[in-house]
Design an enzyme around this catalytic site. Structure first.
Site, PDB file in Angstrom:
ATOM      1  N   LYS A   1     -53.396  43.884   8.408  1.00  0.00           N
ATOM      2  CA  LYS A   1     -54.350  44.995   8.319  1.00  0.00           C
ATOM      3  C   LYS A   1     -53.679  46.327   8.635  1.00  0.00           C
ATOM      4  CE  LYS A   1     -57.200  46.060  11.952  1.00  0.00           C
ATOM      5  NZ  LYS A   1     -57.213  47.471  12.359  1.00  0.00           N
ATOM      6  N   ASN A   2     -52.968  46.384   9.759  1.00  0.00           N
ATOM      7  CA  ASN A   2     -52.469  47.682  10.214  1.00  0.00           C
ATOM      8  C   ASN A   2     -51.298  48.198   9.386  1.00  0.00           C
ATOM      9  OD1 ASN A   2     -54.509  47.815  12.019  1.00  0.00           O
ATOM     10  ND2 ASN A   2     -53.295  47.199  13.805  1.00  0.00           N
TER      11      ASN A   2
ATOM     12  N   CYS B   1     -62.291  51.344  16.491  1.00  0.00           N
ATOM     13  CA  CYS B   1     -62.973  50.587  17.540  1.00  0.00           C
ATOM     14  C   CYS B   1     -63.164  51.437  18.789  1.00  0.00           C
ATOM     15  CB  CYS B   1     -62.155  49.348  17.913  1.00  0.00           C
ATOM     16  SG  CYS B   1     -62.275  48.027  16.717  1.00  0.00           S
TER      17      CYS B   1
ATOM     18  N   ARG C   1     -58.760  57.580  22.545  1.00  0.00           N
ATOM     19  CA  ARG C   1     -57.982  57.650  21.305  1.00  0.00           C
ATOM     20  C   ARG C   1     -57.876  59.062  20.714  1.00  0.00           C
ATOM     21  NH1 ARG C   1     -59.313  52.501  17.620  1.00  0.00           N
ATOM     22  NH2 ARG C   1     -57.078  52.588  17.276  1.00  0.00           N
TER      23      ARG C   1
ATOM     24  N   ASP D   1     -53.547  44.265  21.026  1.00  0.00           N
ATOM     25  CA  ASP D   1     -54.526  43.647  20.118  1.00  0.00           C
ATOM     26  C   ASP D   1     -54.668  42.139  20.343  1.00  0.00           C
ATOM     27  OD1 ASP D   1     -54.753  46.158  19.061  1.00  0.00           O
ATOM     28  OD2 ASP D   1     -53.494  45.756  17.304  1.00  0.00           O
TER      29      ASP D   1
ATOM     30  N   ARG E   1     -64.000  43.310   9.723  1.00  0.00           N
ATOM     31  CA  ARG E   1     -63.180  44.489   9.395  1.00  0.00           C
ATOM     32  C   ARG E   1     -61.698  44.139   9.359  1.00  0.00           C
ATOM     33  NH1 ARG E   1     -63.334  48.617  13.637  1.00  0.00           N
ATOM     34  NH2 ARG E   1     -61.449  49.077  12.478  1.00  0.00           N
TER      35      ARG E   1
HETATM   36  N1  EPU Z   1     -52.690  58.284  22.104  1.00  0.00           N
HETATM   37  C1  EPU Z   1     -52.861  59.562  22.573  1.00  0.00           C
HETATM   38  N2  EPU Z   1     -52.678  60.601  21.701  1.00  0.00           N
HETATM   39  C2  EPU Z   1     -52.350  60.409  20.405  1.00  0.00           C
HETATM   40  C3  EPU Z   1     -52.165  59.095  19.932  1.00  0.00           C
HETATM   41  C4  EPU Z   1     -52.354  58.042  20.797  1.00  0.00           C
HETATM   42  O1  EPU Z   1     -53.177  59.772  23.745  1.00  0.00           O
HETATM   43  O2  EPU Z   1     -52.221  61.398  19.672  1.00  0.00           O
HETATM   44  C5  EPU Z   1     -52.904  57.129  22.997  1.00  0.00           C
HETATM   45  C6  EPU Z   1     -54.124  56.339  22.543  1.00  0.00           C
HETATM   46  O3  EPU Z   1     -55.317  56.857  23.072  1.00  0.00           O
HETATM   47  C7  EPU Z   1     -53.803  54.959  23.061  1.00  0.00           C
HETATM   48  C8  EPU Z   1     -52.273  54.884  22.940  1.00  0.00           C
HETATM   49  O4  EPU Z   1     -51.824  56.237  22.876  1.00  0.00           O
HETATM   50  O5  EPU Z   1     -54.182  54.883  24.404  1.00  0.00           O
HETATM   51  C9  EPU Z   1     -51.745  54.127  21.753  1.00  0.00           C
HETATM   52  O6  EPU Z   1     -52.311  54.622  20.570  1.00  0.00           O
HETATM   53  P1  EPU Z   1     -51.652  54.454  19.133  1.00  0.00           P
HETATM   54  O7  EPU Z   1     -51.656  55.786  18.483  1.00  0.00           O
HETATM   55  O8  EPU Z   1     -50.372  53.722  19.237  1.00  0.00           O
HETATM   56  O9  EPU Z   1     -52.717  53.530  18.413  1.00  0.00           O
HETATM   57  P2  EPU Z   1     -53.369  53.727  16.992  1.00  0.00           P
HETATM   58  O10 EPU Z   1     -52.347  54.176  16.014  1.00  0.00           O
HETATM   59  O11 EPU Z   1     -54.618  54.483  17.121  1.00  0.00           O
HETATM   60  C10 EPU Z   1     -52.783  51.312  16.146  1.00  0.00           C
HETATM   61  C11 EPU Z   1     -53.585  50.173  15.627  1.00  0.00           C
HETATM   62  C12 EPU Z   1     -54.376  49.562  16.765  1.00  0.00           C
HETATM   63  C13 EPU Z   1     -53.421  49.109  17.855  1.00  0.00           C
HETATM   64  C14 EPU Z   1     -52.524  50.286  18.296  1.00  0.00           C
HETATM   65  C15 EPU Z   1     -51.479  49.891  19.305  1.00  0.00           C
HETATM   66  C16 EPU Z   1     -54.023  50.842  13.359  1.00  0.00           C
HETATM   67  C17 EPU Z   1     -54.992  51.304  12.347  1.00  0.00           C
HETATM   68  N3  EPU Z   1     -54.478  50.658  14.592  1.00  0.00           N
HETATM   69  O12 EPU Z   1     -53.742  52.228  16.658  1.00  0.00           O
HETATM   70  O13 EPU Z   1     -55.034  48.443  16.228  1.00  0.00           O
HETATM   71  O14 EPU Z   1     -54.157  48.663  18.970  1.00  0.00           O
HETATM   72  O15 EPU Z   1     -51.882  50.864  17.149  1.00  0.00           O
HETATM   73  O16 EPU Z   1     -50.676  48.885  18.801  1.00  0.00           O
HETATM   74  O17 EPU Z   1     -52.861  50.624  13.052  1.00  0.00           O
HETATM   75  C18 EPU Z   1     -56.669  46.767  16.113  1.00  0.00           C
HETATM   76  O18 EPU Z   1     -56.121  46.362  15.078  1.00  0.00           O
HETATM   77  O19 EPU Z   1     -57.553  46.111  16.719  1.00  0.00           O
HETATM   78  C19 EPU Z   1     -56.276  48.066  16.661  1.00  0.00           C
HETATM   79  C20 EPU Z   1     -57.023  48.729  17.521  1.00  0.00           C
END
Ligand code: EPU
Length: 417
Positions: A22-23, A116, A121, A304, A396
């Protein structure tokens, strides 16, 4: 509302084939618009997050052909128009369009993405990357107007190795002028899949899988075909399940190197898991023992997988501790596991799971995608019937989860009310 009812304690035997990640897929689709020619993405999972991205792509006039698990995208006629908030808030990955449109047209207007409800985030690191490349970012309420005369390669130092910010920084810089360096980049395998896709299109990106990614901007990108890597979180979820109630349950199409952190922890807990080249055999484990787990960015233990793993911890003898370091609010599953008979206490960013406890079926809820996966595992090992409301969260991200489980012997009924 969509819900499922599971009759628990049925041994699972046979084979579950892992789908595309998915990601990875949710970033490969927006990446396609950076190209001026047709691209094909194979092994795309059939999940509702992909439908939501297709809706965005079609809204901006992208042309999509879907044939089985292959998706062909022609973005040569796309229009840079504002994507309605009700579509962009359906999922987190909608903001990959923000960076891809910015990278292609040097200006974009878009709303804050969805995703989610597991923590705040914020997207500050993505905006910091856009600014470093020379863009002006105007934030009003939850809408962003981002524009630049030219995007110019720069040093982007991320405060944390954010997956989303790394991907967005790559998308925004791939067609910028000059060289961009992303320091403290995320190292997740999905990002390497995305870099391969862009490089096959003619991009110049080095350093995949490391914390420093260097991008030399190019003027245009050309057609190619890429395959989505297997979903490591889906694989991990089924491996955990098989270690609880499998009878020679084969999890096929796995890349075990992507779930090493999980496999090591399962071994430490005495789980019955045998790892082969591209498949894993799981069996119900006797004498599971307590373990301590801390979530980390890749290659650490994936956040995850912590919720699916929590169900296994309820079956381990002794007190297990699980610390969530990535999100502030990813323990929404605990209340429902406790309702089923688990003994879990929340202590700020940690949980303590006292086992072993027998789980009993009752009515629970999938509060988010991975919490839902945790409840599905709990329902499958529990005595009696478990009803899981709001199962749409799970749909999803897990392709055909109900059918895949029914095929290996699970008793699950699906209902839409
Ligand atoms: N963060 C910040 N500022 C930012 C970006 C992130 O403070 O600008 C914080 C976030 O709040 C979080 C941490 O850094 O506490 C990590 O966030 P990251 O940006 O790495 O996560 P993401 O890109 O929003 C993706 C996956 C998530 C997975 C995370 C970590 C996708 C679409 N989502 O999220 O997947 O948990 O990386 O591996 O790729 C899931 O599949 O259930 C899911 C939530």
């Amino acid at each position: 509302m969509k819900k499922i009812t599971i009759e628990g304690k049925k041994e699972l035997t046979g084979m579950i084939k892992i789908s595309g990640a998915k990601n990875s897929a949710v970033a490969l689709i927006p990446a396609a618009i950076l190209c001026d020619e047709e691209v094909t993405i194979k092994n795309v999972p059939n999940i509702s997050d992909i439908d939501a991205l297709s809706e965005i792509l079609e809204f901006i006039n992208g042309k999509i052909k879907r044939e089985k698990d292959a998706m062909t995208i022609d973005a040569s006629d796309i229009e840079n128009k504002e994507i309605p908030e009700e579509i962009s808030k359906k999922l987190r990955a909608s903001y990959y369009f923000m960076s891809a449109i910015l990278g292609k047209y040097k200006n974009v207007e878009m709303y804050f993405p969805g995703g989610c409800n597991i923590g705040k985030r914020p997207i500050d690191q993505t905006l910091k990357a856009f600014r470093a490349l020379g863009a002006t970012v105007i934030e009003k309420d939850n809408k962003y107007k981002i524009y630049a005369k030219e995007l110019i390669g720069a040093k982007i130092n991320l405060d944390m190795p954010s997956v989303g910010a790394t991907v967005n920084a790559i998308f925004a810089s791939v067609r910028a002028k000059g060289i961009t360096t992303i320091n403290n980049a995320a190292r997740e395998p999905e990002i390497s899949n995305i870099i391969d896709f862009l490089n096959q299109m003619g991009a110049k990106i080095e350093g995949k899988g490391t914390s420093t990614i260097t991008i030399t901007g190019v003027d245009s990108l050309h057609k190619t075909t890429i395959e989505v890597i297997p979903d490591r979180i889906e694989a991990g979820t089924y491996v955990i399940l098989g270690a609880l109630i499998g009878n020679n349950l084969k999890i096929k199409n796995t890349k075990s190197e992507h779930i090493n952190a999980l496999l090591e922890k399962l071994k430490e807990a005495n789980a019955n898991v045998e790892v082969y080249d591209n498949y894993i055999i799981t069996n119900k484990s006797e004498n599971l023992k307590n373990i301590d787990v801390i979530t980390k960015g890749y290659p650490g233990f994936a956040t995850d997988l912590q919720q699916p793993l929590t169900t296994l911890l309820t079956q381990c003898e002794g007190i297990s501790t699980l610390e969530e370091t990535i999100y502030e609010n990813r323990f929404n599953n605990v209340e429902y596991l406790n309702q089923m008979g688990a003994n879990i206490t929340i202590d700020n960013r940690k949980i303590h799971v006292k086992g072993k406890t027998n789980l009993k079926g009752c009515e629970v809820k999938a509060t988010d995608l991975r919490a839902g996966a945790c409840m599905v595992i709990a329902g499958l090992i529990a005595e009696g019937k478990t009803t899981i409301n709001d199962i749409e969260h799970v749909l999803r991200g897990y392709e055909n989860i109900i059918e895949k489980l029914q095929n290996v012997g699970a008793k699950i009924e699906y209902e839409e009310i």
